[in-house]
Design an enzyme around this catalytic site. Structure first.
Site, PDB file in Angstrom:
ATOM      1  N   LYS A 155      -3.404   9.653   6.216  1.00 22.36           N
ATOM      2  CA  LYS A 155      -1.941   9.684   6.167  1.00 22.36           C
ATOM      3  C   LYS A 155      -1.284   9.450   7.528  1.00 22.36           C
ATOM      4  O   LYS A 155      -0.103   9.140   7.598  1.00 22.36           O
ATOM      5  CB  LYS A 155      -1.456  10.997   5.545  1.00 22.36           C
ATOM      6  CG  LYS A 155      -1.853  11.087   4.071  1.00 22.36           C
ATOM      7  CD  LYS A 155      -1.025  12.067   3.282  1.00 22.36           C
ATOM      8  CE  LYS A 155      -1.426  11.942   1.801  1.00 22.36           C
ATOM      9  NZ  LYS A 155      -0.699  12.819   0.914  1.00 22.36           N
TER      10      LYS A 155
ATOM     11  N   LYS B 104      -9.382   5.678  -4.893  1.00 24.04           N
ATOM     12  CA  LYS B 104      -8.853   6.735  -5.758  1.00 24.04           C
ATOM     13  C   LYS B 104      -7.465   6.361  -6.300  1.00 24.04           C
ATOM     14  O   LYS B 104      -6.644   5.814  -5.576  1.00 24.04           O
ATOM     15  CB  LYS B 104      -8.775   8.013  -4.910  1.00 24.04           C
ATOM     16  CG  LYS B 104      -8.071   9.180  -5.550  1.00 24.04           C
ATOM     17  CD  LYS B 104      -7.819  10.280  -4.531  1.00 24.04           C
ATOM     18  CE  LYS B 104      -6.350  10.321  -4.160  1.00 24.04           C
ATOM     19  NZ  LYS B 104      -5.728  11.624  -4.070  1.00 24.04           N
TER      20      LYS B 104
ATOM     21  N   LYS C 280      -0.799   8.871  -6.544  1.00 23.37           N
ATOM     22  CA  LYS C 280       0.587   8.790  -7.001  1.00 23.37           C
ATOM     23  C   LYS C 280       1.492   8.156  -5.955  1.00 23.37           C
ATOM     24  O   LYS C 280       2.613   7.791  -6.249  1.00 23.37           O
ATOM     25  CB  LYS C 280       1.108  10.165  -7.428  1.00 23.37           C
ATOM     26  CG  LYS C 280       1.128  11.258  -6.377  1.00 23.37           C
ATOM     27  CD  LYS C 280       1.912  12.451  -6.928  1.00 23.37           C
ATOM     28  CE  LYS C 280       1.175  13.761  -6.873  1.00 23.37           C
ATOM     29  NZ  LYS C 280       1.119  14.371  -5.525  1.00 23.37           N
TER      30      LYS C 280
HETATM   31  P1  ATP Z   1      -1.274  11.472  -2.978  1.00 27.38           P
HETATM   32  O1  ATP Z   1      -2.161  10.399  -3.439  1.00 27.38           O
HETATM   33  O2  ATP Z   1       0.173  11.151  -2.972  1.00 27.38           O
HETATM   34  O3  ATP Z   1      -1.730  12.120  -1.701  1.00 27.38           O
HETATM   35  P2  ATP Z   1      -2.404  12.819  -5.159  1.00 27.38           P
HETATM   36  O4  ATP Z   1      -2.174  11.884  -6.267  1.00 27.38           O
HETATM   37  O5  ATP Z   1      -3.762  12.938  -4.546  1.00 27.38           O
HETATM   38  O6  ATP Z   1      -1.338  12.613  -4.036  1.00 27.38           O
HETATM   39  P3  ATP Z   1      -2.013  15.677  -5.167  1.00 27.38           P
HETATM   40  O7  ATP Z   1      -0.798  16.456  -5.414  1.00 27.38           O
HETATM   41  O8  ATP Z   1      -2.439  15.586  -3.743  1.00 27.38           O
HETATM   42  O9  ATP Z   1      -1.924  14.216  -5.723  1.00 27.38           O
HETATM   43  O10 ATP Z   1      -3.197  16.212  -6.061  1.00 27.38           O
HETATM   44  C1  ATP Z   1      -3.088  17.123  -7.112  1.00 27.38           C
HETATM   45  C2  ATP Z   1      -4.452  17.339  -7.720  1.00 27.38           C
HETATM   46  O11 ATP Z   1      -4.871  16.155  -8.400  1.00 27.38           O
HETATM   47  C3  ATP Z   1      -5.552  17.634  -6.694  1.00 27.38           C
HETATM   48  O12 ATP Z   1      -6.409  18.622  -7.212  1.00 27.38           O
HETATM   49  C4  ATP Z   1      -6.279  16.327  -6.556  1.00 27.38           C
HETATM   50  O13 ATP Z   1      -7.616  16.495  -6.175  1.00 27.38           O
HETATM   51  C5  ATP Z   1      -6.169  15.775  -7.964  1.00 27.38           C
HETATM   52  N1  ATP Z   1      -6.253  14.317  -7.986  1.00 27.38           N
HETATM   53  C6  ATP Z   1      -5.407  13.462  -7.370  1.00 27.38           C
HETATM   54  N2  ATP Z   1      -5.758  12.195  -7.596  1.00 27.38           N
HETATM   55  C7  ATP Z   1      -6.872  12.237  -8.366  1.00 27.38           C
HETATM   56  C8  ATP Z   1      -7.730  11.240  -8.927  1.00 27.38           C
HETATM   57  N3  ATP Z   1      -7.494   9.959  -8.721  1.00 27.38           N
HETATM   58  N4  ATP Z   1      -8.767  11.643  -9.677  1.00 27.38           N
HETATM   59  C9  ATP Z   1      -9.008  12.953  -9.894  1.00 27.38           C
HETATM   60  N5  ATP Z   1      -8.243  13.946  -9.388  1.00 27.38           N
HETATM   61  C10 ATP Z   1      -7.192  13.600  -8.632  1.00 27.38           C
END
Ligand code: ATP
Ligand code: LTN
Length: 327
Positions: free
Chosen positions: A111, A192, A195
């Site tokens: 980030k 991965k 969002k």
């Molecule tokens: P960003 O990508 O904006 O950093 P994020 O999509 O990773 O955010 P978070 O709020 O950081 O979202 O994550 C919330 C939960 O969802 C965490 O437990 C994270 O591990 C899980 N998670 C996020 N993306 C994935 C994915 N692609 N597959 C499985 N679990 C996920």
């Protein structure tokens, strides 16, 4: 006794990666242990947020927890900033954490990469996360695979603190599913699903319109073969679609692979869209039904009160251990 804590940032529209990797586990595990599920707004502000959007999204995440099946009579749902002990313990733990260990966090490196100015909050983010977890004597932290390093750091900080000041914290374990802990991006299945990724086509939001996610699934990157087989290394795109399918349908990958023998990627994708339309449709309908802000705020208020009762005790224990005066 088992105690669960997890959090999701209100930093974008939640994706099916968040659902399958984290929230689905929240729902499944809430019957087995005392659970605290938090909307981590203090974490979201480590990167720029539009204030009105952030406020709206924070409630929306709580509403989504409920729509996905988190039961407020079983689990405690609350917003992080409503329990001031998170920030307070965050500071106390910063004084027991090292710059070197924070600099090694891959999420921080990703980030902050290429940015001219990086705010301090982004750097100390994992210490606040450690505070979230340690405040509730958490034994298990249900998360997706990408959060493993942060939980290891939480354990290191807690163990070091216990050694220096005497037994204060419970050491938590990550609870990461063997399957589905890392849902991949549709456009680039070696990354991965996130969002906050730039390409909208890389992800599907839980609240997305079926007509839109249909297009994204049909366009999802696969490979030049035409064989439906689970092989994450050589066929990451197809394997990702099989994982998503399996988790939404509750059917094993093995059974899916058998059923789709001799069929093409188009067939697999079309059926996946149908399964997702059904599952996400149910969540979306429940989300609409839960549109009463007053009721949601009441759930959040009750949640923060319950959370604070535990959090307060932990902070006092920590202050006492560190030598701060308690009156
Ligand atoms: P960003 O990508 O904006 O950093 P994020 O999509 O990773 O955010 P978070 O709020 O950081 O979202 O994550 C919330 C939960 O969802 C965490 O437990 C994270 O591990 C899980 N998670 C996020 N993306 C994935 C994915 N692609 N597959 C499985 N679990 C996920
Ligand atoms: N860092 C996590 C969100 C998060 C969290 C937590 C997860 C903040 N505090 C405590 C589990 C437990 C993320 O980016 N997904």
């Amino acid at each position: 006794m088992k105690r669960l804590f997890s959090g999701v940032q209100p930093s974008g529209n939640l994706t099916i990666g968040n659902y399958l990797g984290a929230i689905k586990q929240f729902v499944d595990l809430q019957h087995e242990a005392e659970a605290f599920y938090c909307v981590v707004d203090l974490h979201a502000i480590t990167v720029p947020q539009d204030p009105a959007e952030l406020r709206k999204r924070s409630r929306e995440i709580a509403q989504l927890y409920l729509a996905c099946g988190v039961d407020p009579s079983k689990a405690t749902i609350f917003i992080q900033s409503h329990v001031k002990e998170h920030a307070e313990l965050g500071w106390l733990l910063q004084c027991a954490s090292y710059m070197g260990e924070l600099g090694r966090m891959t999420q921080f490196k990703d980030k902050s990469e290429g940015k001219a100015a990086v705010n301090v909050g982004l750097y100390t983010y994992p210490v606040l996360m450690a505070a979230d977890i340690l405040l509730y004597d958490t034994t298990q932290v249900p998360v997706g695979d990408d959060q493993k390093q942060h939980i290891e750091l939480t354990r290191d900080i807690a163990e070091r603190f216990n050694k220096r000041y005497g037994d204060t914290f419970v050491i938590p374990d990550p609870q990461i599913q063997e399957f589905g802990a890392r849902i991949m991006a549709l456009d680039e299945p070696t990354k991965k699903m996130s969002k906050s990724a730039e390409n909208e086509g890389s992800r599907i939001a839980i609240l997305e319109d079926p007509a839109i996610f249909k297009k994204k699934i049909m366009r999802a990157v696969t490979d030049t073969e035409n064989e439906i087989r689970f092989d994450e290394e050589n066929k990451p795109g197809v394997s990702n679609l099989l994982t998503i399918y399996s988790m939404f349908a509750g059917e094993s990958v093995e059974s899916l692979v058998n059923r789709y023998q001799g069929k093409g990627y188009g067939d697999l994708k079309k059926d996946l869209v149908e399964v997702m339309t059904d599952k996400l449709g149910t969540i979306q309908k429940r989300f609409e039904e839960l549109n009463d802000v007053t009721e949601l705020d009441n759930i959040l208020r009750a949640g923060s009160e319950k959370a604070r009762a535990t959090a307060e005790k932990t902070v006092n224990r920590v202050k006492e251990a560190m030598g701060l005066v308690l009156l």
